[in-house]
Design a protein around this motif. Structure first.
Motif, PDB file in Angstrom:
ATOM      1  N   CYS A 168       0.848  -1.198   0.000  1.00  0.00           N
ATOM      2  CA  CYS A 168       0.000   0.000   0.000  1.00  0.00           C
ATOM      3  C   CYS A 168       0.881   1.244   0.000  1.00  0.00           C
ATOM      4  O   CYS A 168       1.634   1.435  -0.950  1.00  0.00           O
ATOM      5  N   ASP A 169       0.840   2.045   1.033  1.00  0.00           N
ATOM      6  CA  ASP A 169       1.647   3.270   0.994  1.00  0.00           C
ATOM      7  C   ASP A 169       2.878   3.217   1.893  1.00  0.00           C
ATOM      8  O   ASP A 169       3.596   4.206   2.001  1.00  0.00           O
ATOM      9  N   SER A 189       4.528   6.964   2.328  1.00  0.00           N
ATOM     10  CA  SER A 189       4.250   8.037   1.367  1.00  0.00           C
ATOM     11  C   SER A 189       2.925   8.722   1.704  1.00  0.00           C
ATOM     12  O   SER A 189       2.335   9.394   0.872  1.00  0.00           O
ATOM     13  N   HIS A 193      -0.244  11.551  -0.216  1.00  0.00           N
ATOM     14  CA  HIS A 193      -1.628  11.238  -0.566  1.00  0.00           C
ATOM     15  C   HIS A 193      -2.604  12.182   0.130  1.00  0.00           C
ATOM     16  O   HIS A 193      -3.788  12.193  -0.183  1.00  0.00           O
ATOM     17  N   VAL A 199      -5.165   6.938  -0.528  1.00  0.00           N
ATOM     18  CA  VAL A 199      -3.951   6.504  -1.230  1.00  0.00           C
ATOM     19  C   VAL A 199      -4.176   6.486  -2.747  1.00  0.00           C
ATOM     20  O   VAL A 199      -5.142   5.897  -3.232  1.00  0.00           O
ATOM     21  N   ALA A 204       1.756   5.944  -4.948  1.00  0.00           N
ATOM     22  CA  ALA A 204       2.339   4.980  -4.004  1.00  0.00           C
ATOM     23  C   ALA A 204       3.436   4.169  -4.690  1.00  0.00           C
ATOM     24  O   ALA A 204       4.526   3.981  -4.140  1.00  0.00           O
ATOM     25  N   ALA A 244       1.944  -1.145  -6.744  1.00  0.00           N
ATOM     26  CA  ALA A 244       2.781  -0.998  -5.544  1.00  0.00           C
ATOM     27  C   ALA A 244       3.455  -2.327  -5.214  1.00  0.00           C
ATOM     28  O   ALA A 244       4.660  -2.384  -4.959  1.00  0.00           O
TER      29      ALA A 244
END
Ligand code: KG4
Ligand code: ZN
Length: 503
Positions: A168-169, A189, A193, A199, A204, A244
């Protein structure tokens, strides 16, 4: 005393020197340079060269057939002037180590019947004669003795495993030794976002690319290990955002190839459960696990971490964290919404507004006993705010936040405890970023105490997405003697939780 030679993996540039020894040792039986080139560069081949100073003095090659757990020693040649020094044994030892690393259980070789010295060496390394091929070596008509060594499949006790997480992030790199956590470095990150309120997959993926190397280096420094000490690489290959995940998967495969180490493709959700091992040394099973984050809301019944994980319920619309993020937006609060709502709710009355509890009515419970739905709740909050706005009234943000949070927490905890009671499992493990929620922890503890259920909440740095949990599962797989994943697995955004490891 250190050995007078150095052994390394053969490269194309070694070809000429190899061919010289090939002719010197095998005369008319020698392979052609083209044939040797194919050997050196073949996919399942593992060729080593030994150098003394500037000159090549020996080489040896293995053909690996990991899918059938077999390997063959293709060739071994030591320059006549370097014989009798233990170099042949050293090379054979390296080949056998490689066979073990590649999960090969049987290693075969052929040796000339008129070469008792070589046969003796192989016997001392555990090879036994299993067959004889009459007049195999031509033109002199010498028999070939076929030998086999059966390698112990005894798994490593405390492997050093590097785990990569990029679903994910969060770009996470974790390092464990067996069940012990050595490093857990995360680069998020999330800030990038914030202005989108959630997100953004492309953002990402790009952030993972930028963060991966620095995160890796920091993790190695924290763990005080170097890359070549790593025994295996593990990576989360799903579920998550496809773009991602691909960044982590690509990085893990490249590392595995460059380091010549096995790679294990691991289920992200199972990582959230297995992380408990890093705090307690082992996972007590069976356990119910409630995983709540911006990406998932899942209830798992874990009978065995590596072999029996069952998804018994999940969200049918928004994830719990997503609901926090969306409601925060409605209330004019920042992203990520969870911590903001938690803060606003601290001064509010959780009973001020009775917001709906998704999938809790008897008729819903029949079909969706362990499933969740938060989109109705989100809409109810939005409508409530809208009505106040049209009447020109102030929105009591604290009360709305507290009442919304209470509704989410109530549903999450009720369903998780139902799962424990129904399945007669006296353990509940929590995971995911939403676990940071103070009220969720409080209510979960209170209701677990009432029912005599043991509640496990890992440290927050291990609850949010991280590489250590992936490394932890990787280490479990290695210690259980599981085969590595090979290099053909891909990122799978909808990987089912029943697939703990992708092959
Ligand atoms: O596990 P996580 O760090 O990342 C992924 O979603 O992959 O979880 C982030 C989510 C966000 O939706 C955030 O709003 C939520 O966890 N969150 C919280 C709290 N802190 C973070 N939700 C409720 N209460 C919190 N205190
Ligand atoms: Zn997660």
């Amino acid at each position: 005393m250190s050995k007078p030679w150095a052994i390394r993996i053969a490269e194309e540039s070694d070809l000429d020197a190899i061919m010289q020894i090939e002719h010197e040792c095998f005369g008319s039986d020698a392979w052609s340079a083209d044939g040797m080139f194919e050997e050196l560069t073949g996919a399942e081949k593992y060729y080593l060269v030994a150098y003394q100073g500037e000159s090549l003095i020996a080489y040896a090659g293995l053909n690996k057939l990991p899918t059938v757990h077999q390997a063959e020693v293709q060739t071994i040649a030591v320059k006549p002037s370097a014989r009798g020094s233990g170099l042949g044994r050293d090379l054979m030892h390296h080949l056998l180590q490689e066979a073990i690393r590649s999960s090969c259980l049987d290693v075969f070789l052929e040796v000339r019947a008129d070469n008792p010295v070589a046969q003796q060496l192989y016997r001392s390394l555990g090879f036994e004669q299993i067959d004889i091929r009459k007049r195999y070596y031509q033109p002199d008509g010498v028999d070939a003795i076929v030998m086999r060594a059966q390698l112990s499949s005894e798994p490593m006790r405390e492997p050093l495993v590097l785990g990569i997480e990029s679903s994910c992030d969060e770009t996470g790199v974790g390092i464990v030794r067996g069940n012990t956590l050595l490093a857990n470095v995360i680069s998020s990150s999330m800030d990038q976002h914030a202005r989108f309120g959630g997100v953004v997959p492309e953002v990402a993926a790009r952030a993972h690319l930028e963060a991966l190397l620095p995160t890796l280096h920091e993790a190695l420094a924290k763990a005080k290990v170097s890359l070549d000490e790593i025994d295996a690489v593990a990576v989360a290959n799903g579920p998550g955002l496809a773009g991602a995940l691909m960044v982590g998967v690509g990085a893990a495969k490249s590392l595995a190839v460059a380091l010549n180490k096995p790679v294990y493709a691991v289920n992200h959700l199972v990582g959230h459960v297995g992380v408990d091992i890093l705090e307690r040394g082992e996972l007590e099973t069976p356990t119910i696990a409630l995983l709540v984050s911006g990406g998932h809301t899942s209830l798992l019944l874990v009978r065995d971490l590596l072999d029996d994980v069952e998804l018994i319920g999940e969200t049918i619309d928004d994830a719990a964290g997503e609901a926090f993020d969306k409601v925060a937006r409605v209330l004019g609060l920042k992203y990520p919404g969870g911590p903001e709502i938690d803060r606003a709710a601290a001064e509010g009355d959780p009973n001020a507004i009775r917001f709906p509890r998704g999938l809790m009515l008897p008729k819903d419970m029949e079909k969706h006993r362990y499933d969740f739905s938060f989109s109705g709740l989100k809409t109810a909050v939005a409508r409530h705010v809208e009505v106040l706005n049209t009447k020109g009234l102030d929105v009591p943000i604290s009360d709305v936040a507290a009442s919304f949070r209470e509704a989410v927490v109530d549903v999450l905890v009720t369903k998780a405890i139902n799962a424990c009671v129904d399945h007669n499992v006296p353990r509940l493990l929590l995971g995911g970023g939403v676990i940071a929620n103070r009220r969720l922890r409080e209510v979960a503890q209170q209701r677990c105490d009432e029912k005599g259920i043991e509640l496990r909440i890992p440290a927050l740095s291990l609850c949010t997405d991280n590489g250590a949990m992936i490394a932890a599962i990787g280490a479990q797989l290695v210690m259980a003697g599981r085969k590595p994943s090979g290099l053909s697995f891909g990122a799978d955004s909808t990987l089912p939780v029943t697939t703990v490891q992708t092959h």
